[in-house]
Design an enzyme around this catalytic site. Sequence first.
Site, PDB file in Angstrom:
ATOM      1  N   LYS A 173       0.821  -1.189   0.000  1.00 40.17           N
ATOM      2  CA  LYS A 173       0.000   0.000   0.000  1.00 40.17           C
ATOM      3  C   LYS A 173       0.867   1.255   0.000  1.00 40.17           C
ATOM      4  O   LYS A 173       0.386   2.349  -0.224  1.00 40.17           O
ATOM      5  CB  LYS A 173      -0.895   0.017   1.254  1.00 40.17           C
ATOM      6  CG  LYS A 173      -1.774  -1.190   1.408  1.00 40.17           C
ATOM      7  CD  LYS A 173      -2.380  -1.203   2.826  1.00 40.17           C
ATOM      8  CE  LYS A 173      -2.951  -2.583   3.112  1.00 40.17           C
ATOM      9  NZ  LYS A 173      -3.198  -2.742   4.568  1.00 40.17           N
ATOM     10  N   GLY A 174       2.161   1.053   0.266  1.00 42.71           N
ATOM     11  CA  GLY A 174       3.054   2.188   0.494  1.00 42.71           C
ATOM     12  C   GLY A 174       3.131   3.192  -0.640  1.00 42.71           C
ATOM     13  O   GLY A 174       3.335   4.374  -0.415  1.00 42.71           O
ATOM     14  N   GLU A 195       7.628   3.148  -6.588  1.00 42.00           N
ATOM     15  CA  GLU A 195       7.853   2.637  -5.234  1.00 42.00           C
ATOM     16  C   GLU A 195       7.956   3.772  -4.225  1.00 42.00           C
ATOM     17  O   GLU A 195       8.415   4.865  -4.555  1.00 42.00           O
ATOM     18  CB  GLU A 195       9.155   1.824  -5.192  1.00 42.00           C
ATOM     19  CG  GLU A 195       8.939   0.316  -5.277  1.00 42.00           C
ATOM     20  CD  GLU A 195       8.462  -0.288  -3.959  1.00 42.00           C
ATOM     21  OE1 GLU A 195       7.705   0.377  -3.214  1.00 42.00           O
ATOM     22  OE2 GLU A 195       8.841  -1.438  -3.670  1.00 42.00           O
ATOM     23  N   ASP A 241      14.763  -0.001   0.571  1.00 42.54           N
ATOM     24  CA  ASP A 241      15.551  -0.162   1.796  1.00 42.54           C
ATOM     25  C   ASP A 241      16.641  -1.199   1.543  1.00 42.54           C
ATOM     26  O   ASP A 241      17.734  -0.873   1.109  1.00 42.54           O
ATOM     27  CB  ASP A 241      14.601  -0.555   2.934  1.00 42.54           C
ATOM     28  CG  ASP A 241      15.293  -0.716   4.273  1.00 42.54           C
ATOM     29  OD1 ASP A 241      16.512  -0.476   4.339  1.00 42.54           O
ATOM     30  OD2 ASP A 241      14.624  -1.076   5.249  1.00 42.54           O
ATOM     31  N   PHE A 300      14.089   4.293  10.486  1.00 45.88           N
ATOM     32  CA  PHE A 300      12.763   3.865  10.059  1.00 45.88           C
ATOM     33  C   PHE A 300      11.870   5.093   9.948  1.00 45.88           C
ATOM     34  O   PHE A 300      11.717   5.854  10.895  1.00 45.88           O
ATOM     35  CB  PHE A 300      12.159   2.869  11.045  1.00 45.88           C
ATOM     36  CG  PHE A 300      10.975   2.158  10.474  1.00 45.88           C
ATOM     37  CD1 PHE A 300      11.133   1.127   9.567  1.00 45.88           C
ATOM     38  CD2 PHE A 300       9.687   2.555  10.810  1.00 45.88           C
ATOM     39  CE1 PHE A 300      10.042   0.480   9.001  1.00 45.88           C
ATOM     40  CE2 PHE A 300       8.582   1.917  10.246  1.00 45.88           C
ATOM     41  CZ  PHE A 300       8.770   0.875   9.348  1.00 45.88           C
ATOM     42  N   VAL A 301      11.299   5.288   8.761  1.00 50.28           N
ATOM     43  CA  VAL A 301      10.477   6.480   8.518  1.00 50.28           C
ATOM     44  C   VAL A 301       9.023   6.098   8.237  1.00 50.28           C
ATOM     45  O   VAL A 301       8.740   4.968   7.819  1.00 50.28           O
ATOM     46  CB  VAL A 301      11.026   7.323   7.345  1.00 50.28           C
ATOM     47  CG1 VAL A 301      12.358   7.938   7.708  1.00 50.28           C
ATOM     48  CG2 VAL A 301      11.136   6.499   6.070  1.00 50.28           C
TER      49      VAL A 301
HETATM   50  P1  IMP Z   1      13.130  -3.572   0.974  1.00 49.19           P
HETATM   51  O1  IMP Z   1      12.712  -4.888   0.392  1.00 49.19           O
HETATM   52  O2  IMP Z   1      13.974  -3.762   2.209  1.00 49.19           O
HETATM   53  O3  IMP Z   1      13.827  -2.666  -0.028  1.00 49.19           O
HETATM   54  O4  IMP Z   1      11.841  -2.821   1.517  1.00 49.19           O
HETATM   55  C1  IMP Z   1      10.809  -2.514   0.688  1.00 49.19           C
HETATM   56  C2  IMP Z   1       9.520  -2.184   1.422  1.00 49.19           C
HETATM   57  O5  IMP Z   1       9.665  -2.183   2.841  1.00 49.19           O
HETATM   58  C3  IMP Z   1       9.062  -0.789   1.080  1.00 49.19           C
HETATM   59  O6  IMP Z   1       8.295  -0.772  -0.100  1.00 49.19           O
HETATM   60  C4  IMP Z   1       8.266  -0.397   2.311  1.00 49.19           C
HETATM   61  O7  IMP Z   1       6.924  -0.832   2.212  1.00 49.19           O
HETATM   62  C5  IMP Z   1       8.957  -1.124   3.442  1.00 49.19           C
HETATM   63  N1  IMP Z   1       9.905  -0.232   4.158  1.00 49.19           N
HETATM   64  C6  IMP Z   1      11.235  -0.183   4.052  1.00 49.19           C
HETATM   65  N2  IMP Z   1      11.781   0.762   4.841  1.00 49.19           N
HETATM   66  C7  IMP Z   1      10.736   1.349   5.479  1.00 49.19           C
HETATM   67  C8  IMP Z   1      10.639   2.437   6.445  1.00 49.19           C
HETATM   68  O8  IMP Z   1      11.601   3.094   6.864  1.00 49.19           O
HETATM   69  N3  IMP Z   1       9.370   2.730   6.851  1.00 49.19           N
HETATM   70  C9  IMP Z   1       8.265   2.068   6.416  1.00 49.19           C
HETATM   71  N4  IMP Z   1       8.317   1.067   5.526  1.00 49.19           N
HETATM   72  C10 IMP Z   1       9.539   0.712   5.049  1.00 49.19           C
END
Ligand code: IMP
Length: 178
Positions: A41-42, A97, A101, A150-151
């Site tokens: 949903k982000g 996106e 992260d 974490f944001v």
């Molecule tokens: P990744 O697979 O670690 O790159 O993370 C991808 C997903 O994790 C993002 O699309 C977000 O939904 C969630 N995410 C990563 N970092 C944060 C954060 O700091 N706050 C909230 N959601 C996050």
Amino acid sequence: MDDFTKVIVSENDISRKLDDIAEQIRTDYAGKDVLLVGVLKGAVMVMADLARRLPPSFQMDWMAVSSYGSGTKSSGVVRILKDLDTDLTGRDVLIVEDIIDSGITLHWLLNNLRSRGANSVEVAALLRKPEAVQVDIDVQYVGFDIPSDFVVGYGLDYAEKYRTLPFVAILKPEVYGG
Ligand code: IMP
Ligand code: MG
């Protein structure tokens, strides 16, 4: 509501950055009918605001994937919770996106969508954390490089909360027990 230490990307910052990114996209994809793919949903907020700056021939579709559960660390396992409705054969796809992260989600998503016969698959991400810079993923459009805190806000949640904030803020570690 004192759950944040500070606002790192303001509403105004976001708006101006999306103007820039949209202009680049319009130039890069001139004459093409792009399929914007949002990751639920982000990405809802960034998709809504970016898409309204793009030509009306652009289409939107949505996927829901899960790599996080309800915590703050990636599990490394990506599952499709909702797939696209659109056939990608020959399409120019732009993944929209919220944040990159670890890059695990995006790396998986790029491979998945590229295997469906798209003409091109690129990425536009509003936010990028330092760890992601080290991952070998070519992200065409990046809004802001931010610290690894974490944001929340502007689509980003902690346990489904704070998505509705119009800005991006650092969540107090006390709130998630960090
Ligand atoms: P990744 O697979 O670690 O790159 O993370 C991808 C997903 O994790 C993002 O699309 C977000 O939904 C969630 N995410 C990563 N970092 C944060 C954060 O700091 N706050 C909230 N959601 C996050
Ligand atoms: Mg999330």
